[in-house]
Design an enzyme around this catalytic site. Structure first.
Site, PDB file in Angstrom:
ATOM      1  N   ARG A  69      58.184  55.226  31.330  1.00 11.11           N
ATOM      2  CA  ARG A  69      58.883  54.913  32.574  1.00 11.11           C
ATOM      3  C   ARG A  69      59.714  53.640  32.380  1.00 11.11           C
ATOM      4  O   ARG A  69      59.368  52.759  31.594  1.00 11.11           O
ATOM      5  CB  ARG A  69      57.892  54.690  33.725  1.00 11.11           C
ATOM      6  N   HIS A  96      38.587  42.821  35.646  1.00 11.20           N
ATOM      7  CA  HIS A  96      37.940  43.705  34.677  1.00 11.20           C
ATOM      8  C   HIS A  96      38.778  43.706  33.394  1.00 11.20           C
ATOM      9  O   HIS A  96      39.924  44.177  33.403  1.00 11.20           O
ATOM     10  CB  HIS A  96      37.832  45.125  35.232  1.00 11.20           C
ATOM     11  N   CYS A 125      34.325  41.403  36.646  1.00 10.70           N
ATOM     12  CA  CYS A 125      33.107  40.954  35.967  1.00 10.70           C
ATOM     13  C   CYS A 125      33.372  39.783  35.031  1.00 10.70           C
ATOM     14  O   CYS A 125      32.457  39.275  34.401  1.00 10.70           O
ATOM     15  CB  CYS A 125      32.487  42.115  35.194  1.00 10.70           C
ATOM     16  N   GLN A 132      15.242  24.664  41.373  1.00 13.14           N
ATOM     17  CA  GLN A 132      15.086  25.596  40.266  1.00 13.14           C
ATOM     18  C   GLN A 132      15.563  24.994  38.951  1.00 13.14           C
ATOM     19  O   GLN A 132      15.004  25.249  37.896  1.00 13.14           O
ATOM     20  CB  GLN A 132      15.867  26.877  40.567  1.00 13.14           C
ATOM     21  N   PHE A 133      16.608  24.161  39.011  1.00  9.55           N
ATOM     22  CA  PHE A 133      17.221  23.648  37.788  1.00  9.55           C
ATOM     23  C   PHE A 133      16.797  22.224  37.447  1.00  9.55           C
ATOM     24  O   PHE A 133      17.171  21.711  36.403  1.00  9.55           O
ATOM     25  CB  PHE A 133      18.743  23.700  37.911  1.00  9.55           C
ATOM     26  N   LYS A 181      22.700  17.009  41.014  1.00 10.69           N
ATOM     27  CA  LYS A 181      21.673  17.869  40.423  1.00 10.69           C
ATOM     28  C   LYS A 181      21.607  17.577  38.930  1.00 10.69           C
ATOM     29  O   LYS A 181      22.596  17.766  38.211  1.00 10.69           O
ATOM     30  CB  LYS A 181      22.007  19.345  40.650  1.00 10.69           C
ATOM     31  N   ASP A 210      21.530  35.033  45.820  1.00 13.20           N
ATOM     32  CA  ASP A 210      20.230  34.432  46.148  1.00 13.20           C
ATOM     33  C   ASP A 210      20.298  33.772  47.522  1.00 13.20           C
ATOM     34  O   ASP A 210      19.867  32.639  47.705  1.00 13.20           O
ATOM     35  CB  ASP A 210      19.833  33.417  45.074  1.00 13.20           C
TER      36      ASP A 210
END
Length: 659
Positions: free
Chosen positions: A28, A143, A165, A412-413, A430, A521
């Site tokens: 094209r 993607h 992703c 958690q960290f 943190k 979470d």
């Protein structure tokens, strides 16, 4: 017709908009203008453009990137034999003939285009990115591999419009080293007919002319802003500025009245023309119940507030009056109406072109209202919003600029501390425990996360990655974790305040949903409360970087089973709909004042009961309408759950009904 920016012959893959559509490839002629990307048939014998086969509006494009070439394409993804010749040597692979694919992603999915040369691909990607740079819906992820046979090869997602992703990088179309398995294979030369088009010179770029201020958007500063680095421009509340460069990012390049130029936080300014945000009487995010509480506290005859209505695009005027004979006073809420000619009114006989003109009139005439608008009421000490980073382009923070003041807790960290940046700005720090996080992957993602900016998200300011442990620097929230806040203040809440907490979280999640960003979470423990009682969502996306198997495995003791839908528990399938499920559980936490969901069951028992259809009961503080909203989040089929946009609309409706 707009001037053509680029014109080239490419190979186009069919888009298969229907499941029964065949997968084929055709040459094209592609034309790019500032408004459209169009493709046509092309008569190679006569060298003429044929009929138009399709086009995409530039404003609908959300991403332009390269595609990793497919390995060993099967026969159905190869160019048919030339003419009637049967020799297998004449069956030329698409990848060899047009070895450089790229994708143009828009609202109907990806359009795959194959270029005969890498240089031509780079040129097209560069120009396409240039014309879409101001689009409002540019995505953060894409993607990198093809959509084939009903799924993406890179991540196996089956929805064509599924969130990307891989983090989007500005590579101008070049593949990462080693990403193409055919990078050493030379493409076949173009045919003479194609060569004539490919060598057609591009139109010269016009010389940059100085932009007249009359052509620029004018804004007014809502807050003072002191520059945090050399690239920033100082803002003074009430002063006007001209926008030189505007994008979907949270920083704009601007010029002040003295000709000084620099970057400003876009959430610190508003358009000068007909804007109401600069007025003392306007409170954008105030709810009906908050307005009533503030007006009663002031208790002044004719006290009023103009705020956003629960109906999108509408405004409400809330007025307090004592003259009705009620010793407590009464409050009336008037929706600002508009005519088809875009004139505003509270009383139909009095029409105005702008809302400030409308308010000014009713400050002198009641004209059907319960009282004249005498006294504008506003929140005391309106805090300036957080900026996306500590200055434009600053995401790596020097730890020497940090002062540690006290420990806030352990997450958690690792340990979280309260501190100051450069001795002036409150921050939370943190300190990431070594071995608890996939650090390299997070550092890449942090660049994307810093551009996520919303008044109901805990703002990520930056990171310290030059030493170990690494630090994550965020907005400081004085009242800490929502879960503890609910448990400690349980006897002080009215039901309307609980619904406002749900609204705060839903607004943040609607924003993340619009950016195709998953939280993964969402729970009361991962929301924080500021000194004014506003709830903000924290730790969005961080669960992907946890290295603790007890947390990441659905059978692990730390996995958030009680906030997870069946598809996550059984298949680890996360989506915006799994965030919806978790939001319903978070609403339940709020209305139960911090109780543990499914408190009588272990994690394994909870997972089993969820699979069997058990759902959380209605907390006694939740009305039937509120419970209907949270229950709608727990549909077994993910596609049957509402979006955050719908949930927010439902919550606002209930707020109006129950106030």
């Amino acid at each position: 017709m707009a001037a053509v920016i680029l014109e080239s012959i490419f190979l186009k893959r069919s888009q298969q908009k229907k499941k029964t559509s065949p997968l084929n490839f055709k040459k094209r002629l592609f034309l790019l203008t500032v408004h459209k990307l169009s493709y046509y048939e092309y008569d190679f014998e006569r060298g003429r453009r044929g009929s138009k086969k399709g086009s995409i509006d530039v404003e609908k494009i959300t991403c332009v990137e390269t595609v990793v070439p497919e390995k060993n394409p099967p026969p159905e993804r190869q160019i048919p034999r030339r003419g009637e010749e049967s020799s297998e040597m004449e069956q030329i692979s698409i990848i060899e003939r047009f070895p450089y694919p790229f994708q143009v992603v828009y609202d109907e999915g990806p359009l795959y285009v194959f270029s005969p040369t890498e240089e031509l691909r780079k040129r097209w990607i560069h120009q396409l990115k240039n014309v879409i740079r101001y689009n409002s819906d540019l995505v953060q992820k894409y993607h990198p591999c093809f959509w084939i046979d009903g799924q993406y090869l890179c991540c196996s997602q089956t929805a064509k419009n599924a969130m990307g992703c891989q983090i989007l990088e500005n590579r101008n179309g070049s593949l990462k080293p080693g990403s193409s398995h055919r990078k050493t294979k030379k493409p076949l030369p173009p045919t003479p007919e194609e060569d004539q088009i490919l060598k057609k010179p591009l139109p010269p770029e016009p010389a940059a002319a100085p932009v007249s201020t009359s052509e620029l958007k004018k804004v007014v500063a809502l807050y003072d802003y002191m520059p945090m680095n050399a690239n920033d421009l100082q803002l003074r509340k009430g002063d006007e500025y001209f926008i030189l460069e505007e994008s979907n990012l949270p920083w704009w390049r601007a010029r002040d009245k003295n000709g000084q130029e620099g970057y400003i936080p876009s959430n610190y300014v508003t358009e000068a023309e007909d804007s109401i945000e600069m007025y003392e009487w306007y409170s954008k995010h105030m709810t009906r119940s908050q307005a009533e509480q503030l007006l009663k506290q002031e208790g002044k005859e004719g006290g009023f507030i103009v705020r956003d209505s629960s109906k999108a695009g509408k405004y409400t005027v809330s007025v307090f009056a004592k003259s009705t004979g009620d010793p407590q006073g009464v409050i009336r809420h008037y929706v600002v109406c508009s005519t088809p000619q875009s004139q505003y009114y509270l009383a139909e006989k009095h029409l105005f072109s702008t809302i400030p003109e409308l308010i000014n009139y009713h400050q002198h005439n009641s004209a059907g209202l319960i009282s004249r608008l005498k006294y504008p009421v506003s929140q005391q000490n309106k805090n300036a919003p957080s900026t996306a980073g500590l200055g434009y382009g600053s995401w790596e923070i020097d730890p020497k600029d940090l002062t540690f003041l006290k420990e806030l807790g352990t997450g958690q960290f690792g340990v979280v501390k309260y501190g100051k940046w450069r001795g002036q700005y409150d921050v939370a720090i943190k300190m990431i425990k070594e071995g608890s996080m996939s650090e390299d992957e997070f550092i890449e993602e942090a660049k994307v996360m810093m551009n996520l900016s919303h008044e109901k998200l805990v703002q990520l300011y930056g990171v310290c990655t030059k030493q170990r442990p690494i630090f994550i620097i965020t907005e400081y929230m004085a009242n800490g974790c929502l879960l503890n806040y609910l448990r400690e203040m349980r006897h002080r809440f009215q039901t309307q305040q609980l619904l406002e907490m749900c609204k705060d979280v839903c607004e943040a999640m609607e924003y993340l949903e619009s950016k195709q960003f998953l939280h993964r979470d969402l729970a009361a423990r991962n929301c924080l409360v500021n000194d004014q009682g506003v709830v903000k969502v924290s730790d969005f996306g961080l669960s992907r970087y946890v290295l603790d198997d007890e947390y990441t495995s659905s059978v692990g003791s730390k996995f958030p089973v009680r906030w997870s839908p069946p598809e996550v528990l059984m298949y680890s399938k996360f989506s915006s709909k799994s965030d919806i499920w978790a939001f319903g559980v978070l609403m339940w936490e709020i209305y139960s004042l911090g109780k543990m969901p499914y408190e009588r069951f272990t994690n394994s028992e909870t997972a089993e009961h969820i699979a069997q259809g058990l759902r959380l009961y209605r907390p006694h503080l939740a009305s039937e309408k509120v419970y209907t909203i949270m229950y709608s989040c727990w549909h077994e089929k993910a596609d049957e759950r509402p979006t955050f946009k719908i949930l927010l609309s439902n919550i606002l409706d209930v707020m109006d009904e129950e106030s």
